[in-house]
Design an enzyme around this catalytic site. Structure first.
Site, PDB file in Angstrom:
ATOM      1  N   LYS A  54      -7.772   5.251  -0.950  1.00 36.36           N
ATOM      2  CA  LYS A  54      -6.782   4.587  -0.697  1.00 36.36           C
ATOM      3  C   LYS A  54      -5.988   5.431  -0.047  1.00 36.36           C
ATOM      4  O   LYS A  54      -5.226   5.003   1.077  1.00 36.36           O
ATOM      5  CB  LYS A  54      -6.156   4.199  -2.091  1.00 36.36           C
ATOM      6  CG  LYS A  54      -7.071   3.119  -2.615  1.00 36.36           C
ATOM      7  CD  LYS A  54      -6.660   2.631  -4.086  1.00 36.36           C
ATOM      8  CE  LYS A  54      -7.506   1.647  -4.753  1.00 36.36           C
ATOM      9  NZ  LYS A  54      -7.446   1.522  -6.179  1.00 36.36           N
ATOM     10  N   GLN A  98      -4.022   3.361 -11.096  1.00 34.08           N
ATOM     11  CA  GLN A  98      -5.333   3.357 -11.145  1.00 34.08           C
ATOM     12  C   GLN A  98      -6.042   3.097 -12.525  1.00 34.08           C
ATOM     13  O   GLN A  98      -5.540   3.753 -13.355  1.00 34.08           O
ATOM     14  CB  GLN A  98      -5.806   4.666 -10.413  1.00 34.08           C
ATOM     15  CG  GLN A  98      -7.261   4.528 -10.380  1.00 34.08           C
ATOM     16  CD  GLN A  98      -7.878   3.606  -9.288  1.00 34.08           C
ATOM     17  OE1 GLN A  98      -7.189   3.474  -8.118  1.00 34.08           O
ATOM     18  NE2 GLN A  98      -8.950   2.779  -9.395  1.00 34.08           N
ATOM     19  N   ASP A 121      -1.011  -4.300  -6.167  1.00 30.73           N
ATOM     20  CA  ASP A 121      -2.215  -4.676  -6.854  1.00 30.73           C
ATOM     21  C   ASP A 121      -1.965  -6.181  -7.096  1.00 30.73           C
ATOM     22  O   ASP A 121      -3.100  -6.850  -7.301  1.00 30.73           O
ATOM     23  CB  ASP A 121      -2.558  -3.716  -7.895  1.00 30.73           C
ATOM     24  CG  ASP A 121      -3.558  -2.745  -7.525  1.00 30.73           C
ATOM     25  OD1 ASP A 121      -4.110  -2.780  -6.636  1.00 30.73           O
ATOM     26  OD2 ASP A 121      -3.601  -1.765  -8.436  1.00 30.73           O
TER      27      ASP A 121
END
Ligand code: NAP
Length: 293
Positions: A54, A98, A121
């Site tokens: 990412k 994460q 997200d």
């Protein structure tokens, strides 16, 4: 019929090129540019790899990327403090934590502590609620990637029967909602299937569009689909194989068989997978522009 390939790698690279061009224009005009922060707790190797890719992808399009690493024994309180710090940092407009997190940390509490305006997200209940209500929100990257592929390949979804296999919070459920919305792509009649669904093949055989997200390698076979179906395969599996790498990557769909019947199909790899990071970057740019999908 031999299926046309929906090339996720190509579309992801187009999406990234578009983001890169927009960020370059922002730099030329002395405007603020996007800044994505990823928080990672612990040493899980897969998570380290995801975060690194990412970070690489963000930098490749000119998005500033910072990774805050915390040891596995970080307390929930310490993590919440770190999130609060990033929430209040005006220089940051995208924040991801994460997953998975160590067992002693309450994941829901962590997700709910992220500022919804920075939740690129799209996991915060505020963003999920807005998505369900059809309001502008961050849509999580994998479902957003699937919708983008359908859009860019001009696949007609209106009035079609879309069967979604899998009801996870991050893939199947949001896709079932997005496909049923009064949007394009969307406006489909949706059936959501899961492990308790009876007569699964009967249902999948009626699908004009079949989205497979069940986490079972090559589960969808030729005799489960009808001629001309559009197949989106979200699954990713590493299967041991007798080749140089020692493994092959496959999806939830038996590609060789099903591609003989489908009109369009996403391969695995190079299908939905590459779209996920591209859409995360798109969300990060949208966050700065305050334009949600
Ligand atoms: P998940 O959380 O394990 O959910 C799987 C879903 O499939 C569940 O709803 C489960 O039903 C259902 N299911 C399992 N076996 C079934 C069966 N035999 N018949 C019908 N339904 C069945 O998986 P996920 O996180 O959604 O991920 C799905 C796949 O996508 C995985 O291969 C994952 O690696 C991949 N993935 C890819 C990306 C990407 O970037 N391309 C991103 C995320 C996930 P129940 O709810 O009843 O248990």
């Amino acid at each position: 019929m031999t299926a046309k390939i929906i090339d996720g790698k190509l579309i992801a690279s187009k999406v990234k090129d578009e983001i890169k061009a927009e960020v370059a224009e922002m730099i030329d005009n002395n405007l603020d540019t996007p800044h994505l922060v990823a928080i990672i707790v612990g040493e899980d190797p897969a998570s380290q790899t995801y975060v690194a890719s990412k970070e690489r992808a963000a930098k490749s399009v000119g998005i500033t990327s910072s990774v805050y690493k915390y040891p596995a024994d970080t307390t929930e309180e310490e993590l919440l403090k770190a999130i609060d710090f990033v929430n209040k940092d005006d220089d940051v407009n995208g924040l991801i934590v994460q997953l998975p997190l160590p067992d002693h940390i309450n994941v829901s509490k962590v997700i709910e502590s992220i500022d919804p305006a920075k939740d690129v997200d799209g996991f915060h209940p505020v963003n999920i609620g807005k998505m369900v209500a059809g309001e502008k929100s961050f849509v999580s990257a994998t479902p957003a990637g699937v919708m983008e592929l359908l859009k860019r390949y001009d696949i007609e979804t209106e009035g079609k029967h879309c069967v979604v296999l899998g009801r996870s919070n991050i893939v199947g459920s949001p896709l079932s909602i997005l496909m049923s919305k009064k949007t394009n792509p969307g406006n489909a009649t949706v059936t959501l299937c899961h492990s308790k669904t009876k007569n699964l093949s009967e249902i999948t055989s009626q699908a004009d569009i079949l989205i497979a997200a069940i986490g079972s390698p090559e589960f969808v076979k030729n005799d489960m689909v009808k001629e001309g179906v559009v197949v989106i395969d979200v699954g990713i599996h590493r299967i041991p194989a007798d080749n140089e790498k020692g493994y092959i990557i496959t999806g939830d769909v038996d590609f060789d068989e099903v591609s003989k019947k489908a009109s369009y199909i996403t391969p695995v790899p190079k299908g939905v997978g590459p779209m996920t990071i591209a859409m995360l970057l798109k969300n990060t740019l949208s966050s700065l522009k305050m334009e949600y999908s």
